[in-house]
Scaffold this motif. Structure first.
Motif, short mmCIF file in Angstrom:
data_model
loop_
_atom_site.label_atom_id
_atom_site.label_comp_id
_atom_site.label_asym_id
_atom_site.label_seq_id
_atom_site.Cartn_x
_atom_site.Cartn_y
_atom_site.Cartn_z
N SER A 195 2.30 -7.72 -10.52
CA SER A 195 1.50 -8.72 -9.81
C SER A 195 0.77 -8.02 -8.67
CB SER A 195 2.39 -9.83 -9.25
OG SER A 195 3.03 -10.53 -10.29
N VAL A 196 -0.47 -8.38 -8.45
CA VAL A 196 -1.26 -7.72 -7.42
C VAL A 196 -1.79 -8.75 -6.43
CG1 VAL A 196 -3.32 -6.34 -6.94
CG2 VAL A 196 -1.93 -5.85 -8.97
N VAL A 197 -1.61 -8.45 -5.15
CA VAL A 197 -2.16 -9.25 -4.05
C VAL A 197 -3.02 -8.33 -3.21
CG1 VAL A 197 -1.64 -10.73 -2.09
CG2 VAL A 197 -0.09 -10.70 -4.05
N THR A 198 -4.13 -8.84 -2.72
CA THR A 198 -5.06 -8.02 -1.95
C THR A 198 -5.16 -8.51 -0.51
OG1 THR A 198 -6.39 -7.52 -3.91
CG2 THR A 198 -7.44 -7.21 -1.78
N LEU A 199 -5.11 -7.55 0.42
CA LEU A 199 -5.36 -7.82 1.82
C LEU A 199 -6.53 -6.97 2.28
CD1 LEU A 199 -1.80 -7.80 3.49
CD2 LEU A 199 -3.30 -9.77 3.20
N ARG A 241 11.17 -7.09 -11.42
CA ARG A 241 9.93 -7.76 -11.01
C ARG A 241 9.28 -6.97 -9.89
NH1 ARG A 241 9.64 -13.39 -7.60
NH2 ARG A 241 7.37 -13.66 -7.65
N ARG A 242 7.96 -6.75 -9.99
CA ARG A 242 7.30 -5.95 -8.97
C ARG A 242 5.94 -6.54 -8.60
NH1 ARG A 242 6.95 -3.08 -13.69
NH2 ARG A 242 4.84 -2.64 -14.44
N THR A 243 5.60 -6.35 -7.34
CA THR A 243 4.30 -6.76 -6.81
C THR A 243 3.72 -5.62 -6.02
OG1 THR A 243 4.86 -9.12 -6.69
CG2 THR A 243 3.12 -8.34 -5.22
N TYR A 244 2.43 -5.41 -6.16
CA TYR A 244 1.73 -4.42 -5.35
C TYR A 244 0.76 -5.14 -4.42
CZ TYR A 244 0.12 0.15 -4.00
OH TYR A 244 -0.13 1.29 -3.26
N ALA A 276 3.02 -11.73 6.44
CA ALA A 276 4.23 -12.54 6.24
C ALA A 276 3.98 -13.67 5.26
CB ALA A 276 4.71 -13.11 7.58
N ASP A 277 2.82 -14.32 5.34
CA ASP A 277 2.48 -15.39 4.42
C ASP A 277 2.48 -14.87 2.98
OD1 ASP A 277 2.22 -17.21 6.47
OD2 ASP A 277 0.01 -17.06 6.56
N VAL A 278 1.92 -13.68 2.77
CA VAL A 278 1.89 -13.09 1.43
C VAL A 278 3.30 -12.84 0.93
CG1 VAL A 278 1.29 -11.03 0.12
CG2 VAL A 278 -0.40 -12.07 1.63
N ILE A 279 4.13 -12.26 1.78
CA ILE A 279 5.50 -11.94 1.37
C ILE A 279 6.27 -13.21 1.03
CG2 ILE A 279 7.70 -10.98 2.17
CD1 ILE A 279 6.04 -8.99 3.85
N VAL A 280 6.12 -14.24 1.86
CA VAL A 280 6.81 -15.51 1.59
C VAL A 280 6.33 -16.13 0.29
CG1 VAL A 280 7.10 -17.88 2.41
CG2 VAL A 280 7.33 -15.98 4.02
N SER A 281 5.03 -16.02 0.02
CA SER A 281 4.46 -16.63 -1.19
C SER A 281 4.97 -16.00 -2.47
CB SER A 281 2.93 -16.54 -1.15
OG SER A 281 2.48 -15.21 -1.39
N LEU A 282 5.53 -14.79 -2.35
CA LEU A 282 6.03 -14.11 -3.55
C LEU A 282 7.33 -14.71 -4.05
CD1 LEU A 282 5.32 -10.41 -2.48
CD2 LEU A 282 3.91 -11.92 -3.87
N THR A 332 0.83 -1.20 0.00
CA THR A 332 0.00 0.00 0.00
C THR A 332 0.87 1.25 0.00
OG1 THR A 332 -1.96 1.05 0.97
CG2 THR A 332 -0.39 0.02 2.54
N ALA A 333 1.76 1.30 -0.99
CA ALA A 333 2.81 2.31 -1.06
C ALA A 333 2.63 3.21 -2.28
CB ALA A 333 4.18 1.64 -1.13
N TYR A 334 3.22 4.40 -2.19
CA TYR A 334 3.29 5.27 -3.35
C TYR A 334 4.21 4.61 -4.39
CZ TYR A 334 1.01 8.96 -0.72
OH TYR A 334 0.09 9.69 0.01
N MET A 335 3.68 4.48 -5.60
CA MET A 335 4.45 3.93 -6.71
C MET A 335 4.28 4.89 -7.90
SD MET A 335 4.39 -0.01 -8.18
CE MET A 335 2.88 0.13 -9.19
N PRO A 336 4.90 6.06 -7.80
CA PRO A 336 4.64 7.12 -8.77
C PRO A 336 5.13 6.81 -10.17
CG PRO A 336 6.45 7.73 -7.32
CD PRO A 336 5.86 6.47 -6.77
#
Length: 278
Positions: A252-256, A218-221, A271-277, A121-125
């Motif tokens: 790649s997009v993951v939702t929480l 490689r990037r994930t949001y 943590a589970d989301v981060i590990v899954s990446l 949930t970060a600024y990605m300008p």
């Protein structure tokens, strides 16, 4: 698997990852949290924060001791931290909130150091756009952070919270902006660790993005659907702009289903989301 480098957002510090790191390490991922320039051990607090009696005028006018911290300085510090932690090997960087522009600058300038850029949930300008511009778009209109800011950032050099006030309504709104789904006792403890000034220079800096730089990483949001600081519509705009600019390397997009601070409200799930990446 690459080492994880965790970077907090404005007003916070490396401490905010303390509930997440044990889960990551238990899953076999080495993880290190660092302080961003102007924060944590690099923070410098304005005089009004501890002066007695309380001086509301000083809150609004005193120039911040971190007013000279800009995106260049923040990126230089984080680059040195990444090199030290990774030993020259690429790392996965997880950037929260206003750490996003810093990660973007590093991934553009030294893409060989970033195995995976993860925006929580970060600024990605977009290219040549300051992060601050996204606080003024229609999708951000109902965000809860801007109404809490004190003083004129052009004068103070900072995005400033009044952490010395005894105004119960102000503190309640601060809680809602950042910790709406966090246990109130934990949220109160976290609020006590905040620093009042986020260096405006980080939000005003821009980075020209290229296909061989940031566009190659490689990037994930990780979107937080209950975020009242960076609204979901703003998060979606970041992804849409990135994918339009670099369609060959989509995000790649993951939702929480989380507020702005899932590292406190759901550290295990995060943590589970981060590990899954990977």
């Amino acid at each position: 698997m690459s080492t994880l480098v965790l970077v907090h957002g404005f007003w916070h510090g490396s401490w905010c990852w303390s509930e997440v790191i044990p889960h990551l390490v238990a899953a076999g991922r080495p993880a290190v949290a660092v302080d961003m320039a102007g924060h944590g051990l690099y923070a410098r607090r304005p005089r009004w924060l501890t002066e007695q009696p309380y001086n509301r005028e000083a809150v609004d006018t005193e120039v911040s001791p971190v007013a000279d911290v800009n995106l260049d300085i923040a990126a230089e510090l984080l680059t040195s931290q990444i090199k030290r932690i990774g030993g020259g090997e690429p790392v996965t960087v997880v950037a929260h909130s206003a750490a996003g522009p810093v990660l973007t600058r590093i991934a553009e300038q030294t893409p060989q150091l970033v195995a995976h850029a993860v925006y929580l949930t970060a600024y990605m300008p977009a290219s040549d756009v300051p992060a601050a511009a996204y606080t003024r778009i229609p999708e951000a209109a109902d965000g809860l952070v801007t109404p809490l800011l004190r003083g004129n950032p052009a004068q103070t050099g900072a995005l400033r919270f009044d952490l010395a006030t005894d105004d119960a309504d102000y503190r309640r709104r601060l809680y809602e902006a950042f910790y709406d789904d966090v246990d109130p006792v934990l949220a109160e403890a976290a609020t006590g660790l905040l620093t009042p000034d986020g260096p405006m220079g980080i939000m005003l800096g821009t980075t020209t993005l290229t296909r061989d730089g940031w566009g190659s990483v490689r990037r994930t949001y990780i979107m937080c659907t209950r975020d009242k600081a960076i609204r979901p519509g703003v998060q979606e705009k970041f992804v849409a702009e990135a994918d339009a600019a670099f369609p060959d390397n989509p995000t790649s997009v993951v939702t929480l289903e989380a507020s702005h601070s899932p590292f406190l409200s759901m550290p295990g799930e995060l943590a589970d989301v981060i590990v899954s990446l990977g």
